[in-house]
Write an enzyme that holds these catalytic residues in place. Sequence first.
Site, PDB file in Angstrom:
ATOM      1  N   SER A   1       0.838  -1.214   0.000  1.00 28.87           N
ATOM      2  CA  SER A   1       0.000   0.000   0.000  1.00 28.87           C
ATOM      3  C   SER A   1       0.857   1.242   0.000  1.00 28.87           C
ATOM      4  CB  SER A   1      -0.837   0.093   1.276  1.00 28.87           C
ATOM      5  OG  SER A   1      -1.688  -0.960   1.397  1.00 28.87           O
TER       6      SER A   1
ATOM      7  N   HIS B   1      -2.338  -3.414  -6.464  1.00 25.12           N
ATOM      8  CA  HIS B   1      -2.872  -2.963  -5.176  1.00 25.12           C
ATOM      9  C   HIS B   1      -4.367  -3.217  -5.067  1.00 25.12           C
ATOM     10  CE1 HIS B   1      -3.448   0.488  -2.082  1.00 25.12           C
ATOM     11  NE2 HIS B   1      -3.218  -0.655  -1.487  1.00 25.12           N
TER      12      HIS B   1
ATOM     13  N   GLU C   1      -5.412  -1.313  -8.384  1.00 22.17           N
ATOM     14  CA  GLU C   1      -4.443  -0.416  -9.004  1.00 22.17           C
ATOM     15  C   GLU C   1      -3.286  -1.251  -9.562  1.00 22.17           C
ATOM     16  OE1 GLU C   1      -4.827   3.627  -6.367  1.00 22.17           O
ATOM     17  OE2 GLU C   1      -3.559   2.060  -5.556  1.00 22.17           O
TER      18      GLU C   1
ATOM     19  N   ASN D   1      -5.162   6.258  -2.581  1.00 20.55           N
ATOM     20  CA  ASN D   1      -4.776   6.824  -1.285  1.00 20.55           C
ATOM     21  C   ASN D   1      -4.274   8.257  -1.427  1.00 20.55           C
ATOM     22  OD1 ASN D   1      -5.581   4.626   0.152  1.00 20.55           O
ATOM     23  ND2 ASN D   1      -3.570   3.663   0.157  1.00 20.55           N
TER      24      ASN D   1
HETATM   25  N1  NAD Z   1      -5.088  -4.915   5.140  1.00 23.48           N
HETATM   26  C1  NAD Z   1      -5.354  -4.000   4.225  1.00 23.48           C
HETATM   27  O1  NAD Z   1      -6.372  -3.280   4.301  1.00 23.48           O
HETATM   28  C2  NAD Z   1      -4.453  -3.834   3.030  1.00 23.48           C
HETATM   29  C3  NAD Z   1      -4.957  -3.212   1.880  1.00 23.48           C
HETATM   30  C4  NAD Z   1      -4.148  -3.112   0.750  1.00 23.48           C
HETATM   31  C5  NAD Z   1      -2.851  -3.598   0.801  1.00 23.48           C
HETATM   32  N2  NAD Z   1      -2.389  -4.169   1.952  1.00 23.48           N
HETATM   33  C6  NAD Z   1      -1.005  -4.687   1.922  1.00 23.48           C
HETATM   34  O2  NAD Z   1      -1.070  -6.094   1.732  1.00 23.48           O
HETATM   35  C7  NAD Z   1       0.009  -6.728   2.423  1.00 23.48           C
HETATM   36  C8  NAD Z   1      -0.533  -7.753   3.398  1.00 23.48           C
HETATM   37  O3  NAD Z   1      -1.408  -7.135   4.296  1.00 23.48           O
HETATM   38  P1  NAD Z   1      -2.419  -7.976   5.204  1.00 23.48           P
HETATM   39  O4  NAD Z   1      -3.323  -6.978   5.842  1.00 23.48           O
HETATM   40  O5  NAD Z   1      -2.996  -9.108   4.437  1.00 23.48           O
HETATM   41  O6  NAD Z   1      -1.403  -8.549   6.307  1.00 23.48           O
HETATM   42  P2  NAD Z   1      -1.608  -9.782   7.286  1.00 23.48           P
HETATM   43  O7  NAD Z   1      -0.767  -9.513   8.482  1.00 23.48           O
HETATM   44  O8  NAD Z   1      -3.063 -10.085   7.486  1.00 23.48           O
HETATM   45  O9  NAD Z   1      -0.970 -11.025   6.484  1.00 23.48           O
HETATM   46  C9  NAD Z   1       0.390 -11.097   6.152  1.00 23.48           C
HETATM   47  C10 NAD Z   1       0.737 -12.569   6.003  1.00 23.48           C
HETATM   48  O10 NAD Z   1       2.048 -12.649   5.459  1.00 23.48           O
HETATM   49  C11 NAD Z   1       2.770 -13.692   6.119  1.00 23.48           C
HETATM   50  N3  NAD Z   1       4.175 -13.404   5.976  1.00 23.48           N
HETATM   51  C12 NAD Z   1       4.896 -12.425   6.598  1.00 23.48           C
HETATM   52  N4  NAD Z   1       6.180 -12.446   6.137  1.00 23.48           N
HETATM   53  C13 NAD Z   1       6.258 -13.441   5.212  1.00 23.48           C
HETATM   54  C14 NAD Z   1       7.283 -13.923   4.364  1.00 23.48           C
HETATM   55  N5  NAD Z   1       8.504 -13.398   4.407  1.00 23.48           N
HETATM   56  N6  NAD Z   1       6.999 -14.929   3.525  1.00 23.48           N
HETATM   57  C15 NAD Z   1       5.763 -15.467   3.470  1.00 23.48           C
HETATM   58  N7  NAD Z   1       4.747 -15.057   4.253  1.00 23.48           N
HETATM   59  C16 NAD Z   1       4.984 -14.047   5.102  1.00 23.48           C
HETATM   60  C17 NAD Z   1       2.246 -13.647   7.544  1.00 23.48           C
HETATM   61  O11 NAD Z   1       2.439 -14.903   8.181  1.00 23.48           O
HETATM   62  C18 NAD Z   1       0.767 -13.323   7.326  1.00 23.48           C
HETATM   63  O12 NAD Z   1      -0.025 -14.494   7.201  1.00 23.48           O
HETATM   64  C19 NAD Z   1       0.813  -5.600   3.054  1.00 23.48           C
HETATM   65  O13 NAD Z   1       1.832  -5.222   2.166  1.00 23.48           O
HETATM   66  C20 NAD Z   1      -0.212  -4.493   3.187  1.00 23.48           C
HETATM   67  O14 NAD Z   1       0.371  -3.203   3.216  1.00 23.48           O
HETATM   68  C21 NAD Z   1      -3.159  -4.321   3.051  1.00 23.48           C
END
Ligand code: NAD
Length: 514
Positions: free
Chosen positions: A122, A143, A155, A193
């Site tokens: 993000s 994204h 995106e 954003n």
């Molecule tokens: N949550 C949101 O609203 C949102 C929206 C858009 C983008 N994002 C982006 O998406 C990504 C994930 O966000 P999320 O909210 O799903 O996070 P989350 O914490 O729910 O999930 C992340 C997952 O990644 C795993 N993980 C961490 N490091 C790892 C690695 N090196 N190799 C493999 N697995 C690994 C963790 O075990 C976890 O299950 C981030 O980059 C975040 O910025 C999040």
Amino acid sequence: MKPFEAFVVGVVGTGAMGRGIAQLFAQSGHAVRLFDAAPGAAQAACAAVSDTLGKQVDKGKLARDAFEATMGRMSPVGALGELAGCDLVIEAIVENLDVKKRLFVELEAVAGPDALLVTNTSSLSVTAIAAACSDPARVAGYHFFNPVPLMKVVEVIRGARTSAATADALVALTRRTGHAPVVAQDTPGFLINHAGRGYGTEALKLVAEGVADVPTVDRVMREQVVFNGAGFRLGPFELLDLTGLDVSHPVMESIYRQFYEEPRFRPSALAAQRVAGGLLGRKTGEGFYRYENGTAVAVPEAAPVSTGPAPFARVWAAPGPRQAALRELVTALGATVDDASQPRADSLVLLAPLGLDATAACADAGLPAERTVAVDTLFPFAAKACKRRVLMATPATDPTLAQAARSLLAADGARVSLVRDSAGFVAQRIVAMVVAVACEIAQQRIASPADIDLAVRLGLGYPTGPLSMGDTLGAATVAAVLEGMHASTGDPRYRPSPWMRRRARLGLSLLHAD
Ligand SMILES: NC(=O)c1ccc[n+]([C@@H]2O[C@H](COP(=O)([O-])OP(=O)(O)OC[C@H]3O[C@@H](n4cnc5c(N)ncnc54)[C@H](O)[C@@H]3O)[C@@H](O)[C@H]2O)c1
């Protein structure tokens, strides 16, 4: 390249985002392999998707065969190496640049040379993540928004070295899922954003300046503003409370810093102080509102103060494009129009300024400030045709007269907010900033005007896209509001973008691309 329908998709990181992305591609007919560093997490993600879709089957919203076919396409894998052979690998792991870079180095070693490698980051630079790879041309941002199956916009982010073929392939693949792809350059906040910065920051500025209080700003944005028959679903402070100021304020600070202190994005000291005080929003039980059992405690709106007999005999509306409509309104509300060329001594003076505050509009026309009240006529204001009207007084306006004006303008059941003097009232200023930021995004060619409008409508849930909002109000009008704020405050955050000025001068739509 393989036909898109045969693409095998790998998802790394199966948390909130990864599982939604996996579901979307599996439902679109792709084989999806899920990997997560935490043992059992990929299986848990498949179980969660099965649970969600199973409920849809129970409710008759999804056929059992479709459910079974979708689940049959999702396979958790125990090692990154099992993503070999994937045509697209989508990374959705922790938001940390170093960790993501290390993963992309490993992915390059595992995936075939033609595989597309994309990140759901993000806030990190796609270009910086791609720099870890020997072939950054096949790396892009992808994204998604939470919850992925419901937020139907994605995106496609072009890093400095992403190839056009990579972006085109992602656009085509996204179309197959039913989500809307929009292409944006790798810049802070990307498109959505970035575009979302206008709404909250200007609302905070209005409150910090003392123009109106928090509930008033929210009521105005929900009830006065109408585009395509709809308004904003949440006021800016309701939205900040929902997101949590611990999330929104750092995003505001980060985008401001990444654009090297662009004044349009200047965060608010008001927000910083509330974060320090733990007033984060719904999650802490108190933000701009207080919450009991998850519901905001209603803040009653003060009714117009009854002033006895009106302290004016007639209502004089200033000459100009809104004079006839204002006269019609006051007549419909039961008052007598003063149709003399100058207001009589016992008349209420109504102004409809555009780009000026009530003080300047009144002083420029040589009108008596103590008898003057301004009405926002940029949004619907006719009798029985609006939910809320907004009035503005000069510092010299007689408070009894201002309250009487408020009572008169509420006579048809509309709610009326009386705010302090500001060029652009409340709604004009917030909408003008939303339009200004979108024009800057277009000016900088971060995305096409059509994609800006589509992405903001779908991603932020606005009643229409920001450039269409500008077209509805008139680009020249929006520019006048911004110039008025610029003149009255000297703050460069209000300078209209050249994109807006040129289209205003030439009478073109803000959606008109170069
Ligand atoms: N949550 C949101 O609203 C949102 C929206 C858009 C983008 N994002 C982006 O998406 C990504 C994930 O966000 P999320 O909210 O799903 O996070 P989350 O914490 O729910 O999930 C992340 C997952 O990644 C795993 N993980 C961490 N490091 C790892 C690695 N090196 N190799 C493999 N697995 C690994 C963790 O075990 C976890 O299950 C981030 O980059 C975040 O910025 C999040």
